[in-house]
Design an enzyme around this catalytic site. Structure first.
Site, mmCIF file in Angstrom:
data_model
loop_
_atom_site.group_PDB
_atom_site.id
_atom_site.type_symbol
_atom_site.label_atom_id
_atom_site.label_comp_id
_atom_site.label_asym_id
_atom_site.label_seq_id
_atom_site.Cartn_x
_atom_site.Cartn_y
_atom_site.Cartn_z
ATOM 1 N N ASP A 1 0.837 -1.202 0.000
ATOM 2 C CA ASP A 1 0.000 0.000 0.000
ATOM 3 C C ASP A 1 0.871 1.251 0.000
ATOM 4 O OD1 ASP A 1 -1.987 1.860 0.220
ATOM 5 O OD2 ASP A 1 -2.614 1.304 2.237
ATOM 6 N N ASP B 1 -1.930 5.098 -5.786
ATOM 7 C CA ASP B 1 -2.186 4.311 -4.583
ATOM 8 C C ASP B 1 -2.298 2.827 -4.940
ATOM 9 O OD1 ASP B 1 -3.008 3.177 -2.224
ATOM 10 O OD2 ASP B 1 -4.714 4.513 -1.903
#
Length: 398
Positions: free
Chosen positions: A55, A255
């Site tokens: 992440d 992201d």
């Protein structure tokens, strides 16, 4: 003989002055975008191997954790590995600099411990900051002590399902808590640079450190973006079939923790209108319980390769100044999903997830290396097979 001795002496002297840090550490990626929805690495922390979802949109690495005599809400999802067992001598004190930095954004001290709360789009995790050994896939499986989260209470993370991941690998921007910064401080790597390549066939690789690759398109990084986020300093404009379709330039975040790409209301509508307007006559809209747009063909689709000729690429173009641009091409395979024999649009609009942000998710990052260079303050991308290099680490010299 004299020249040979001089050469040996020179090599020994060079070995003495070469820093112990390396260019990068390589991790293999596992999982896939669909139907898995998770791209993760396997890491040995303490005495156990764990799977961590990669992440780049959050700063803290954490594992699901079993806290003895846990008080209050203590909820975890089902996972394949045993929960990390907290030992209280591993706790990071509340006055530790890493705790102070973390809690500026995500919590407050409780007594002497470093208790945090991490909020994601729709989920959250409560935990305690701890330290333990991380075994790295380099020569002799070197171990280094790192700080990470012991997440004892997770909310809204697909309850009732057994997930392939045991926690989150936080690689977000601008934090001393993120793993890359800690490895640099430990002199494991020489630069705070993160690179990943997510294969559309599943897997790929993650490099933490200064991984070199040619022909990268670079844009300056916005150093003032929200804490943890990677965003170009320049705005992007959408182009479809040679026509500008953005009502105005758009702010973009990268992201990897988001499976799909999300656009704000206006760029989403503009993109959908153009895609629908250019649809092949063999496609018919069908309902779906998750995706807002899905189509069936004259026969069931087995892969995106079956539908690529029926769709057009989307381009996101960044004007860098001086007349130059950087182009993020989004071909059909980077925005389409095959589900139940139908093809679905993997660019979504959900204000409850990303607000007014435009977010480039993992579906659009597939089959390219994306680089977040925190040293030079730039973000880059280049098409790649995602096969990586066979070695785990490359020395910075020699």
């Amino acid at each position: 003989m004299a020249s040979r001795k001089a050469l040996i002496a020179s090599v020994l002297l060079l070995l003495l002055v070469v820093p112990s840090s390396s260019s990068y550490v390589k991790f293999d990626l596992h999982g896939n975008i669909y139907p898995g929805g998770y791209i993760y690495v396997s890491m040995k922390i303490g005495d156990q191997v764990y799977n961590l979802d990669v992440d780049t949109g959050s700063i803290l690495t954490w594992l699901q954790c079993d806290v003895p005599n846990c008080q209050g809400p203590c909820k975890t999802w089902k996972q394949q590995h045993p929960l990390y067992q907290l030992k209280f001598d591993k706790l990071v004190p509340s006055m530790d600099p890493l705790c102070v930095e973390l809690l500026q954004h995500s919590g407050k001290p409780e007594d002497r411990t470093c208790a945090y709360n991490i909020a994601y789009a729709e989920e959250q995790s409560d935990g305690l900051l701890i330290r333990d050994k991380l075994t790295l896939p380099i020569a002799r499986n070197a171990q280094h002590t790192i700080a990470f989260g012991c997440g004892y209470n997770q909310q809204n993370f697909k309850p009732g399902q057994t997930l392939p991941v045991d926690g989150i690998l936080g690689l977000g921007r601008g934090s001393t808590v993120n793993l890359a910064f800690q490895l640099k401080k430990e002199n494991v790597i020489n630069k705070d640079v993160i690179s990943h390549c997510i294969s559309s066939k599943g897997g790929g690789f993650l490099f933490i450190g200064d991984y070199k690759i040619p022909n990268v398109e670079w844009v300056a990084m916005d150093r003032n973006a929200n804490h943890g986020h990677y965003s170009p300093a320049v705005l992007g404009e959408l182009c479809f079939k040679g026509k500008w379709i953005s009502e105005k330039p758009m702010k973009v975040l990268f992201d990897s923790g988001s499976t799909y790409t999300y656009f704000d209301r206006r760029p989403y509508k503009a993109t959908v209108d153009e895609v629908i307007g250019s649809l092949h006559k063999s496609l018919t809209k069908v309902p779906d319980n998750y995706f807002k747009l899905c189509w069936k063909g004259t026969k069931k689709f087995k892969s995106v390769d079956d539908v690529k000729p029926l769709f057009n690429p989307i381009f996101l173009i960044f004007r860098r100044g001086g007349g130059s641009t950087a182009t993020l091409d989004i071909p059909p395979e980077n925005y389409l999903i095959i589900k139940d024999g139908n093809v679905c649009f993997g660019i979504l609009h959900n204000p409850s997830v990303v607000g007014e942000n435009n977010l480039i998710g993992a579906i659009t990052m597939q089959d390219r290396t994306v680089i977040y260079d925190n040293e030079a303050g730039q973000i880059g991308w280049v098409r790649d097979s995602c096969k990586g290099k066979p070695e785990s680490v490359i020395p910075s010299r020699l």
